[in-house]
Scaffold this active site. Sequence first.
Site, mmCIF file in Angstrom:
data_model
loop_
_atom_site.group_PDB
_atom_site.id
_atom_site.type_symbol
_atom_site.label_atom_id
_atom_site.label_comp_id
_atom_site.label_asym_id
_atom_site.label_seq_id
_atom_site.Cartn_x
_atom_site.Cartn_y
_atom_site.Cartn_z
ATOM 1 N N VAL A 1 -29.633 23.589 24.821
ATOM 2 C CA VAL A 1 -29.526 24.697 23.879
ATOM 3 C C VAL A 1 -30.667 24.605 22.880
ATOM 4 C CG1 VAL A 1 -28.072 25.861 22.182
ATOM 5 C CG2 VAL A 1 -27.015 24.714 24.143
ATOM 6 N N ASP B 1 -11.526 22.732 27.838
ATOM 7 C CA ASP B 1 -12.486 21.708 27.428
ATOM 8 C C ASP B 1 -12.589 21.655 25.906
ATOM 9 O OD1 ASP B 1 -14.220 19.626 27.984
ATOM 10 O OD2 ASP B 1 -15.975 20.897 28.228
#
Length: 410
Positions: free
Chosen positions: A90, A209
Site C-alpha cells: 500500500v 479477518d
Amino acid sequence: MGICWGSPVDNHTPTTTGHLSSVVSQATASTVSNISKNSQFSAASGDEACLHGQILLSPNLREHSLAELRAATKNFRADALLGEGGFGKVYKGWLEEKGHGRKGNPMVIAVKKLKSDSLQGIEEWQSEVGFLGSLSHPNLVKLLGYCWEDHELLLTYEFMQKGSLENHLFGRGSAVTPLEWDTRLKIAIGAAQGLAFLHASDNQVIYRDFKASNILLDGSYTAKLSDFGLAKLGPSESKSHLTTRVMGTHGYAAPEYVTTGHLYVKSDVYGFGVVLIEILTGLRALDENRPTGQENLVDWIKPYLSERRKLKNVMDFRLEGKYPSRSAFQVAQLALQCIEKEQKNRPPMKDVVETLEQIKTNEKPIEPRTRASRLASNCNAHQPLHHNSPIYVKQYGGIHAYQTTPPRLR
C-alpha cells in the site's frame, strides 16, 4: 483505494475498458443483490449501532489508468510505501481532482497494489470491490476507485492519516505516540460499530479477518475497517454457518473455524475480543518470541482478565496507570465474553457496541497524577507481569525492539 489490471496504457482500448467495467459491475451487483435482500441496515431496524450506514445500489467508483496511479505514487517509490499485507503493498499518493480547470490541492489517497505472484489476488480484489463498493458506513474505509491495466490490479482508498491500530499499539520509535485510554476506548467503539453494521442484516457479512492491522485511523482517531478481501456473505436462514477453507490470521481466528472450517457470524466476535485484549495489554495476539507458554496472548492472559487486581499487572505500561480501573475491568470482562470457546455464548456485536458505549458514558474523569503519587505507586505496586518477562527488554528496549506480524492462515 483503487484497483488496476489490464492492457498497456497505450493500448487501453474500449474493449478492455468495457471488460473491466463488466467485471466491476458483476462483483458489486452480486454482492449488492445478496446484501440488499431482506436487509435491515436502516434506522427502522432499531439498531443504533448501524445508523448512518447504507447499501449503495450504484457504487460510484472511479476508474484509474495505470499511468495516473504511477504518477500519484511517484512510480510506487519506496518512500511512499505505507505498509504491506496479504494482498500486496500500500502506497501513499496524491491524485489531481478531475473536472477542475486548473490544478489545485491534490487529494491524498492510499493505493493498494496486488502482488504479482498472488494467486488469491483476483478473488480478494473482487471481494474488496464487491463489499466496499456496495457498503457505506462511517466506520468502514471508503473505496474510491480501481485500475486494471498492464496485468496490474490496484485499488484506491481514502487516506487514513493515523495509520493502523497495530502500529500505535506495537510500533516503536519517536514517530509512534502511545494511545491514551480515552482514545483506545474510542477506537474500540468505532471498530465495534463497523463490525455491527456488517452483521446487521439477514444476509450478514462475515468479515473473517478482524485484527489490529485492519483497523485504520483517520486524523481524529476514528476507527475504520479495511481489507475486505476475505469477507464472506453469512449463511442462509436455513443454516447456522458456512463451511469454507480456513483463511485469516493466526491468533485472531476463532477456534471453531481453525479446527473445523465452520465459519459463524460470531467468529468475528472472537477476533474482536482478541483485539480488545491487545488494546488493554499492548501485547500482540501471537508472539513466538515470548517465553514458553506466553506465545498465544489469549491462552496466557485469560486468567488475569477475571480479577481487577490481576488485570492491573498486565495492563499496557505505556498508559502509565492513567486509566479508570473500573472501566478497564469492564472492558476485560467484555473481552472474556467475546472469546468464549463456544460461539453461541459470545455476545452479538450490537450488544458489544452498547456495552462499550455504556462503559464510556459511566466513566469518571481521570485525575492527573502528581509526581509524588507516581513515585509512591512505583514503590508499592508490583511490576506488570510482561515487564518482568525476558521479552520485555526485547520488545520495548529501544532501537532493537522486536516487531512482527502474525502469519495469515493460508
